[in-house]
Design a protein around this motif. Structure first.
Motif, PDB file in Angstrom:
ATOM      1  N   PRO A   4     -15.473   8.695 -33.540  1.00  0.00           N
ATOM      2  CA  PRO A   4     -14.963   7.593 -32.737  1.00  0.00           C
ATOM      3  C   PRO A   4     -13.684   7.014 -33.299  1.00  0.00           C
ATOM      4  O   PRO A   4     -13.482   6.958 -34.508  1.00  0.00           O
ATOM      5  CB  PRO A   4     -16.097   6.560 -32.785  1.00  0.00           C
ATOM      6  N   ALA A   5     -12.827   6.589 -32.367  1.00  0.00           N
ATOM      7  CA  ALA A   5     -11.606   5.907 -32.769  1.00  0.00           C
ATOM      8  C   ALA A   5     -11.902   4.451 -33.043  1.00  0.00           C
ATOM      9  O   ALA A   5     -12.961   3.939 -32.709  1.00  0.00           O
ATOM     10  CB  ALA A   5     -10.558   6.032 -31.661  1.00  0.00           C
ATOM     11  N   SER A   6     -10.958   3.746 -33.646  1.00  0.00           N
ATOM     12  CA  SER A   6     -11.154   2.335 -33.927  1.00  0.00           C
ATOM     13  C   SER A   6     -11.251   1.547 -32.636  1.00  0.00           C
ATOM     14  O   SER A   6     -10.621   1.863 -31.635  1.00  0.00           O
ATOM     15  CB  SER A   6      -9.979   1.790 -34.748  1.00  0.00           C
ATOM     16  N   ALA A   7     -12.043   0.472 -32.655  1.00  0.00           N
ATOM     17  CA  ALA A   7     -12.208  -0.357 -31.474  1.00  0.00           C
ATOM     18  C   ALA A   7     -10.981  -1.193 -31.187  1.00  0.00           C
ATOM     19  O   ALA A   7     -10.792  -1.669 -30.091  1.00  0.00           O
ATOM     20  CB  ALA A   7     -13.428  -1.274 -31.643  1.00  0.00           C
ATOM     21  N   ALA A   8     -10.135  -1.434 -32.164  1.00  0.00           N
ATOM     22  CA  ALA A   8      -8.948  -2.255 -31.961  1.00  0.00           C
ATOM     23  C   ALA A   8      -7.780  -1.643 -32.701  1.00  0.00           C
ATOM     24  O   ALA A   8      -7.921  -1.126 -33.804  1.00  0.00           O
ATOM     25  CB  ALA A   8      -9.195  -3.677 -32.431  1.00  0.00           C
ATOM     26  N   GLU A  13      -5.513  -2.096 -43.846  1.00  0.00           N
ATOM     27  CA  GLU A  13      -6.253  -2.531 -45.019  1.00  0.00           C
ATOM     28  C   GLU A  13      -7.480  -3.348 -44.630  1.00  0.00           C
ATOM     29  O   GLU A  13      -7.783  -4.376 -45.232  1.00  0.00           O
ATOM     30  CB  GLU A  13      -5.336  -3.344 -45.952  1.00  0.00           C
ATOM     31  N   GLY A  14      -8.194  -2.878 -43.580  1.00  0.00           N
ATOM     32  CA  GLY A  14      -9.442  -3.534 -43.201  1.00  0.00           C
ATOM     33  C   GLY A  14      -9.279  -4.736 -42.298  1.00  0.00           C
ATOM     34  O   GLY A  14     -10.254  -5.411 -42.019  1.00  0.00           O
ATOM     35  N   TRP A  15      -8.052  -5.022 -41.870  1.00  0.00           N
ATOM     36  CA  TRP A  15      -7.835  -6.182 -41.002  1.00  0.00           C
ATOM     37  C   TRP A  15      -7.153  -5.747 -39.712  1.00  0.00           C
ATOM     38  O   TRP A  15      -6.431  -4.760 -39.688  1.00  0.00           O
ATOM     39  CB  TRP A  15      -6.992  -7.249 -41.710  1.00  0.00           C
ATOM     40  N   THR A  16      -7.391  -6.501 -38.630  1.00  0.00           N
ATOM     41  CA  THR A  16      -6.788  -6.184 -37.343  1.00  0.00           C
ATOM     42  C   THR A  16      -6.534  -7.468 -36.575  1.00  0.00           C
ATOM     43  O   THR A  16      -7.167  -8.496 -36.836  1.00  0.00           O
ATOM     44  CB  THR A  16      -7.697  -5.245 -36.528  1.00  0.00           C
ATOM     45  N   ARG A  17      -5.622  -7.400 -35.639  1.00  0.00           N
ATOM     46  CA  ARG A  17      -5.313  -8.571 -34.822  1.00  0.00           C
ATOM     47  C   ARG A  17      -5.945  -8.416 -33.443  1.00  0.00           C
ATOM     48  O   ARG A  17      -5.818  -7.376 -32.806  1.00  0.00           O
ATOM     49  CB  ARG A  17      -3.797  -8.717 -34.689  1.00  0.00           C
ATOM     50  N   CYS A  18      -6.648  -9.474 -32.999  1.00  0.00           N
ATOM     51  CA  CYS A  18      -7.285  -9.445 -31.684  1.00  0.00           C
ATOM     52  C   CYS A  18      -6.221  -9.433 -30.598  1.00  0.00           C
ATOM     53  O   CYS A  18      -5.295 -10.253 -30.609  1.00  0.00           O
ATOM     54  CB  CYS A  18      -8.201 -10.661 -31.516  1.00  0.00           C
ATOM     55  N   ARG A  19      -6.383  -8.524 -29.649  1.00  0.00           N
ATOM     56  CA  ARG A  19      -5.434  -8.442 -28.544  1.00  0.00           C
ATOM     57  C   ARG A  19      -5.616  -9.571 -27.540  1.00  0.00           C
ATOM     58  O   ARG A  19      -4.766  -9.776 -26.677  1.00  0.00           O
ATOM     59  CB  ARG A  19      -5.591  -7.100 -27.828  1.00  0.00           C
ATOM     60  N   GLY A  20      -6.730 -10.277 -27.641  1.00  0.00           N
ATOM     61  CA  GLY A  20      -6.962 -11.370 -26.717  1.00  0.00           C
ATOM     62  C   GLY A  20      -6.410 -12.693 -27.182  1.00  0.00           C
ATOM     63  O   GLY A  20      -5.662 -13.351 -26.463  1.00  0.00           O
ATOM     64  N   ALA A  27     -11.843  -5.994 -39.844  1.00  0.00           N
ATOM     65  CA  ALA A  27     -12.158  -4.863 -38.971  1.00  0.00           C
ATOM     66  C   ALA A  27     -13.635  -4.485 -38.975  1.00  0.00           C
ATOM     67  O   ALA A  27     -14.208  -4.231 -37.906  1.00  0.00           O
ATOM     68  CB  ALA A  27     -11.284  -3.664 -39.332  1.00  0.00           C
ATOM     69  N   PRO A  28     -14.306  -4.426 -40.125  1.00  0.00           N
ATOM     70  CA  PRO A  28     -15.744  -4.115 -40.080  1.00  0.00           C
ATOM     71  C   PRO A  28     -16.552  -5.142 -39.290  1.00  0.00           C
ATOM     72  O   PRO A  28     -17.521  -4.790 -38.630  1.00  0.00           O
ATOM     73  CB  PRO A  28     -16.136  -4.107 -41.558  1.00  0.00           C
ATOM     74  N   ARG A  29     -16.129  -6.417 -39.341  1.00  0.00           N
ATOM     75  CA  ARG A  29     -16.827  -7.437 -38.566  1.00  0.00           C
ATOM     76  C   ARG A  29     -16.645  -7.183 -37.076  1.00  0.00           C
ATOM     77  O   ARG A  29     -17.583  -7.292 -36.287  1.00  0.00           O
ATOM     78  CB  ARG A  29     -16.304  -8.830 -38.939  1.00  0.00           C
ATOM     79  N   LEU A  30     -15.424  -6.839 -36.688  1.00  0.00           N
ATOM     80  CA  LEU A  30     -15.163  -6.528 -35.289  1.00  0.00           C
ATOM     81  C   LEU A  30     -15.956  -5.300 -34.855  1.00  0.00           C
ATOM     82  O   LEU A  30     -16.504  -5.254 -33.744  1.00  0.00           O
ATOM     83  CB  LEU A  30     -13.669  -6.288 -35.072  1.00  0.00           C
ATOM     84  N   ASP A  31     -16.073  -4.328 -35.733  1.00  0.00           N
ATOM     85  CA  ASP A  31     -16.837  -3.119 -35.428  1.00  0.00           C
ATOM     86  C   ASP A  31     -18.314  -3.457 -35.221  1.00  0.00           C
ATOM     87  O   ASP A  31     -18.952  -2.949 -34.300  1.00  0.00           O
ATOM     88  CB  ASP A  31     -16.664  -2.101 -36.543  1.00  0.00           C
ATOM     89  N   ARG A  32     -18.851  -4.323 -36.082  1.00  0.00           N
ATOM     90  CA  ARG A  32     -20.261  -4.719 -35.939  1.00  0.00           C
ATOM     91  C   ARG A  32     -20.484  -5.475 -34.631  1.00  0.00           C
ATOM     92  O   ARG A  32     -21.589  -5.456 -34.087  1.00  0.00           O
ATOM     93  CB  ARG A  32     -20.688  -5.572 -37.128  1.00  0.00           C
ATOM     94  N   ALA A  33     -19.452  -6.149 -34.154  1.00  0.00           N
ATOM     95  CA  ALA A  33     -19.541  -6.877 -32.891  1.00  0.00           C
ATOM     96  C   ALA A  33     -19.236  -5.970 -31.692  1.00  0.00           C
ATOM     97  O   ALA A  33     -18.972  -6.465 -30.600  1.00  0.00           O
ATOM     98  CB  ALA A  33     -18.596  -8.067 -32.899  1.00  0.00           C
ATOM     99  N   LEU A  34     -19.260  -4.658 -31.894  1.00  0.00           N
ATOM    100  CA  LEU A  34     -19.036  -3.665 -30.843  1.00  0.00           C
ATOM    101  C   LEU A  34     -17.636  -3.750 -30.246  1.00  0.00           C
ATOM    102  O   LEU A  34     -17.405  -3.400 -29.092  1.00  0.00           O
ATOM    103  CB  LEU A  34     -20.080  -3.806 -29.722  1.00  0.00           C
TER     104      LEU A  34
END
Length: 557
Positions: A4-8, A13-20, A27-34
């Motif tokens: 699977p590709a990344s959800a966002a 380095e483990g961090w991502t910016r929400c597109r919303g 990033a792992p927290r966002l992954d756990r939140a589907l």
């Protein structure tokens, strides 16, 4: 299945910016939140492989062995030759084209599944996508396995010209074959779903579910704004907007999709007919209502806002109930509710009028008086039940069809007539119970059944006693006398042959003990369904026609 590709996007380095909302997320927290932002609820896009990984039972997916690749039949090139774009898309996604197809289980239920990959040329539909969807439908049909389509697409694949356009017909026909054969189909519309995909297979399934916040439409918003030169309505083409306009059955947050689909698949699975239950008593007994009431008092009892509603009956008498929404034309009328229900171990289509218990709910439900959209929704669900071979159970409780300019403009008479006609021709068993008021054609639209029952304190009439009094006497003061003259009570209507049986109520009426009332209605419905179970489709239709042909006497001249 590919990794699977990344959800966002934008992971560093483990961090991502929400597109919303733009918030930086771990990033792992966002992954756990589907892939759903815990701050704003924005649903980040998922690739086909990750989508299936979130939905299906772990390790159950088996990709189809027959793999297809696109052919550059047009020799198309823009800034790059089409074959180069295909090669880049394959390298980026690990897929041969914009669909991942195979077999799996979901909640333990087998499914044929196809998921679209937006990262592959925008999930555009070319010949390969059309053939993949058609092959998925063919396999579902051959094995009589439910078909699940997870859709994400920008529309047609321009690089394949008119060959791409023809895939709308190819996929629509494939879905139609499943429909004719009664093979259940479910689509999940995700962000984004547009163009020829929306105008063909994505919206032709038996049940259409949209993921919360997904953008869905035919023409894109920029195209519409450019063509109309007018600003678009707030929330236009979102899943929630489509739901409000009757276009989808459900809108669900990502966390609720797997549980919802599991319930739907369980209800859609074939279930054996229930054993023949004992018929409920038609006279008084311990704990049952035995009070003698006149016609006008019965009318007032039937109108008591404390009496159970259809949704309460569904919750009390069914093992499960999944409400389905929308007429697929204009809106979702809350005065009629319906959906798949498990009743005595058997799946039925339960449909009924919905009132309320307080002013706010009564107003929201238009006092149980349906608009044309309500009857069109009911008709759609009846036809779905017939395709799937499910009995139809209706609960009737309405003053009548909604009067008003808007209802007339949208074809109230046509909607009522179509519902009555459709019920009369269904090749599956149909049982109706008048649980409160049965008012005019608005009630009959849900009561053209093989077996029509009434609860003891219900009423059923061609017109309300008050309206009858106004027409005949010029004022409503003679309503009580008109109630008696119209013979609106269950015992009178049983003698006239309008109904087939009386369902007892708990002492003091159904409003005193809704749970006991639901048990009595459940027993009566199951007894009627068991009685109808041996009959073939043609026999049911013929018997229904004979039933209504016999009602009422005529005198030869």
């Amino acid at each position: 299945m590919t990794a699977p590709a990344s959800a966002a996007a934008g992971v560093r380095e483990g961090w991502t910016r929400c597109r919303g909302c733009g918030v930086t997320l771990y990033a792992p927290r966002l992954d756990r939140a589907l892939g759903v932002c815990p701050d704003c609820g924005h649903h980040h896009r998922l690739g086909a492989a990750e989508r299936l990984g979130r939905l299906l039972d772990k390790g159950s997916f088996v990709q189809a062995p027959d793999r297809l690749r696109a052919v550059d039949a047009l020799g198309f090139a823009d800034t790059r030759p089409y074959p180069d774009r295909l090669a880049a898309a394959r390298a980026r996604t690990g897929l041969d084209d914009a669909v991942l197809r195979g077999r799996a289980t979901l909640g333990g239920h087998p499914v044929v599944v196809a998921a679209m990959e937006f990262a592959f040329l925008g999930g555009s539909m070319g010949v390969v996508v059309g053939e993949e969807i058609a092959r998925a439908a063919d396999e579902a049909l051959a094995t009589r396995t439910p078909l699940l389509l997870a859709v994400a697409s920008g529309g047609a694949r321009m690089q394949e010209g008119c060959l791409s356009l023809m895939q709308m017909a190819r996929t629509a026909q494939a879905l139609a074959r499943c429909g004719r054969a009664g093979v259940p189909t479910v689509s999940l519309l995700t962000d984004p779903t547009f163009g020829g995909v929306t105008g063909s297979f994505a919206t032709l399934t038996d049940i259409v579910v949209a993921e919360a916040g997904a953008l869905v439409g035919f023409a894109g918003p920029r195209v519409i704004e450019s063509a109309t030169r007018r600003p678009l309505p707030a929330g236009f083409q979102t899943a929630e907007y489509l739901y409000a306009h009757g276009m989808v059955d459900r809108v669900e947050a990502r966390q609720g999709l797997r549980p919802l689909l599991t319930r739907l698949l369980a209800l859609l699975a074939a279930a054996p007919a229930p054993p023949v239950p004992p018929a409920p008593p038609e006279t008084g007994g311990p704990g049952l209502d035995t009070a003698e009431r006149g016609a006008w008092e019965t009318v007032r009892f039937a109108r008591d806002t404390a009496r159970p509603t259809t949704l309460e009956y569904a919750g009390l008498m069914c093992e499960d109930f999944v409400e389905l929404h929308g007429d697929r034309h204009h809106g979702d009328d809350p005065a009629i509710v319906g959906g798949l229900a498990s009743l005595g171990g058997r799946t039925v289509m339960l449909i009924g009028h919905q009132k309320g218990h307080d002013t706010a709910e009564l107003v929201a439900r238009n006092f149980g008086m349906p608009e044309p959209e309500g009857y069109r929704k009911a008709t759609r669900l009846m036809r779905l039940a017939e395709r799937l071979g499910l009995p139809v159970v209706t609960l009737v409780d309405t003053q009548g069809a909604a009067p008003g300019v808007g209802a007339e403009e949208r074809g109230q008479a046509w909607a009522v007539a179509e519902a009555i006609s459709t019920m009369g021709e269904l090749t599956v068993p149909v049982v109706s119970v008048v649980t409160g008021e049965g008012g005019s054609g608005g009630a009959l639209a849900l009561a053209t059944a093989d077996r029509v029952l009434m609860t003891r304190n219900a009423c059923y009439s061609v017109i309300s006693p008050e309206s009858c009094s106004v027409i005949l006497f010029g004022d409503p003061g003679h309503a009580a006398g008109m109630a008696e003259a119209l013979r609106v009570t269950a015992p009178h209507l049983l003698r006239l042959g309008v109904i087939d049986g009386i369902v007892p109520e708990p002492a003091g009426g159904s409003q005193r003990d809704p749970a006991a009332a639901a048990d009595l209605v459940r027993a009566a419905v199951l007894a009627a369904l068991a009685d109808l179970a041996p009959l073939s489709g043609p026999d049911l239709v013929a018997g229904r026609h004979d039933r209504f042909r016999r009602i009422g006497r005529v005198a030869d001249v």
